[in-house]
Motif scaffolding. Structure first.
Motif, PDB file in Angstrom:
ATOM      1  N   SER A  79      -3.652  -4.437  -6.718  1.00  0.00           N
ATOM      2  CA  SER A  79      -2.998  -5.575  -7.356  1.00  0.00           C
ATOM      3  C   SER A  79      -1.948  -5.131  -8.358  1.00  0.00           C
ATOM      4  O   SER A  79      -1.782  -3.946  -8.623  1.00  0.00           O
ATOM      5  CB  SER A  79      -4.054  -6.438  -8.063  1.00  0.00           C
ATOM      6  OG  SER A  79      -4.638  -5.720  -9.124  1.00  0.00           O
ATOM      7  N   GLY A  85      -2.139 -10.367  -9.516  1.00  0.00           N
ATOM      8  CA  GLY A  85      -2.283 -10.779  -8.121  1.00  0.00           C
ATOM      9  C   GLY A  85      -2.352  -9.596  -7.191  1.00  0.00           C
ATOM     10  O   GLY A  85      -1.805  -8.527  -7.477  1.00  0.00           O
ATOM     11  N   THR A 117       5.375  -7.507  -4.713  1.00  0.00           N
ATOM     12  CA  THR A 117       4.165  -8.224  -5.129  1.00  0.00           C
ATOM     13  C   THR A 117       4.319  -8.737  -6.553  1.00  0.00           C
ATOM     14  O   THR A 117       3.995  -9.894  -6.846  1.00  0.00           O
ATOM     15  CB  THR A 117       2.928  -7.307  -5.037  1.00  0.00           C
ATOM     16  OG1 THR A 117       2.803  -6.816  -3.704  1.00  0.00           O
ATOM     17  CG2 THR A 117       1.655  -8.049  -5.421  1.00  0.00           C
ATOM     18  N   GLU A 165       4.234 -12.696  -7.449  1.00  0.00           N
ATOM     19  CA  GLU A 165       3.213 -13.250  -8.337  1.00  0.00           C
ATOM     20  C   GLU A 165       3.835 -13.876  -9.580  1.00  0.00           C
ATOM     21  O   GLU A 165       3.400 -14.936 -10.033  1.00  0.00           O
ATOM     22  CB  GLU A 165       2.200 -12.170  -8.716  1.00  0.00           C
ATOM     23  CG  GLU A 165       1.292 -11.760  -7.573  1.00  0.00           C
ATOM     24  CD  GLU A 165       0.327 -12.853  -7.133  1.00  0.00           C
ATOM     25  OE1 GLU A 165       0.040 -13.790  -7.916  1.00  0.00           O
ATOM     26  OE2 GLU A 165      -0.153 -12.771  -5.989  1.00  0.00           O
ATOM     27  N   GLU A 193       5.212 -17.208  -8.340  1.00  0.00           N
ATOM     28  CA  GLU A 193       4.164 -18.159  -7.963  1.00  0.00           C
ATOM     29  C   GLU A 193       3.401 -18.695  -9.172  1.00  0.00           C
ATOM     30  O   GLU A 193       3.060 -19.874  -9.213  1.00  0.00           O
ATOM     31  CB  GLU A 193       3.167 -17.500  -7.004  1.00  0.00           C
ATOM     32  CG  GLU A 193       3.708 -17.250  -5.622  1.00  0.00           C
ATOM     33  CD  GLU A 193       2.749 -16.477  -4.728  1.00  0.00           C
ATOM     34  OE1 GLU A 193       3.121 -16.217  -3.578  1.00  0.00           O
ATOM     35  OE2 GLU A 193       1.626 -16.118  -5.168  1.00  0.00           O
ATOM     36  N   GLU A 194       3.126 -17.829 -10.144  1.00  0.00           N
ATOM     37  CA  GLU A 194       2.275 -18.235 -11.256  1.00  0.00           C
ATOM     38  C   GLU A 194       3.018 -18.861 -12.424  1.00  0.00           C
ATOM     39  O   GLU A 194       2.423 -19.614 -13.190  1.00  0.00           O
ATOM     40  CB  GLU A 194       1.453 -17.040 -11.750  1.00  0.00           C
ATOM     41  CG  GLU A 194       0.452 -16.557 -10.706  1.00  0.00           C
ATOM     42  CD  GLU A 194      -0.500 -15.506 -11.231  1.00  0.00           C
ATOM     43  OE1 GLU A 194      -0.698 -15.423 -12.472  1.00  0.00           O
ATOM     44  OE2 GLU A 194      -1.053 -14.764 -10.402  1.00  0.00           O
TER      45      GLU A 194
END
Length: 164
Positions: free
Chosen positions: A8, A37, A49, A53, A56-57
């Motif tokens: 992650s 994430g 990634t 993330e 998205e967050e």
């Protein structure tokens, strides 16, 4: 349901004045954290990634120009909390977390994913470290001043191509 990949990212979001953005988990009220994430696929680039993330967050887009992710070249291996182990393949008990940061203006719009987070707060970095429920997150926040002296911004994250 497919299992989570035990690798992650952790993205510490901060201002130039070292205020840190923390998010309260929707599935665990009272648990505060930075953006985290797992990889969506084993070959997903870590920078990708982290950018995904972050978007998205929080709704914050690392565009590689004004908002640039910094790769700390730091990884933490930790035991997955038992309450979340069911998300991973049987027998998986540890996760490798790669640390990034991103500097943003204090007045940047933050749009939380309601499925993941209840609310957010900006705190001076020492207070933010005290509020983090994860020890690796708290340690990353405490390292922020030193890391910013050393770290260089990353290139722009890869943009997912869409077929039209």
């Amino acid at each position: 349901m497919s299992h989570k990949i035990p690798e992650s990212v952790l993205v510490v979001i901060h201002t130039a004045g070292l205020d840190v953005l923390l998010l309260e988990r929707a599935d665990r009220p009272g648990f505060w954290q930075s953006v985290t994430g797992s990889l969506d696929a084993p070959d997903e680039p870590l920078l990708g990634t982290a950018a995904r993330e972050l978007r998205e967050e929080t709704g914050i887009v690392a565009d590689g120009a004004a908002i640039r992710l910094r790769d700390w070249q730091l990884s933490n291996v930790y035991d997955i909390y038992p309450v979340w182990r069911h998300r991973y393949a049987p027998g998986v008990t540890q996760n490798t977390e790669h640390v990034f940061s991103v500097e943003v203006p204090r007045d940047i719009a933050v749009t939380l994913s309601p499925r993941e987070h209840l609310r957010y707060v900006w705190l001076p970095y020492l207070e933010a470290a005290d509020r983090c429920f994860s020890s690796s997150n708290a340690e990353a926040v405490l390292q922020l001043p030193q890391q910013l002296k050393q770290a260089r911004p990353c290139a722009a994250p890869p943009v997912a191509k869409k077929d039209f």
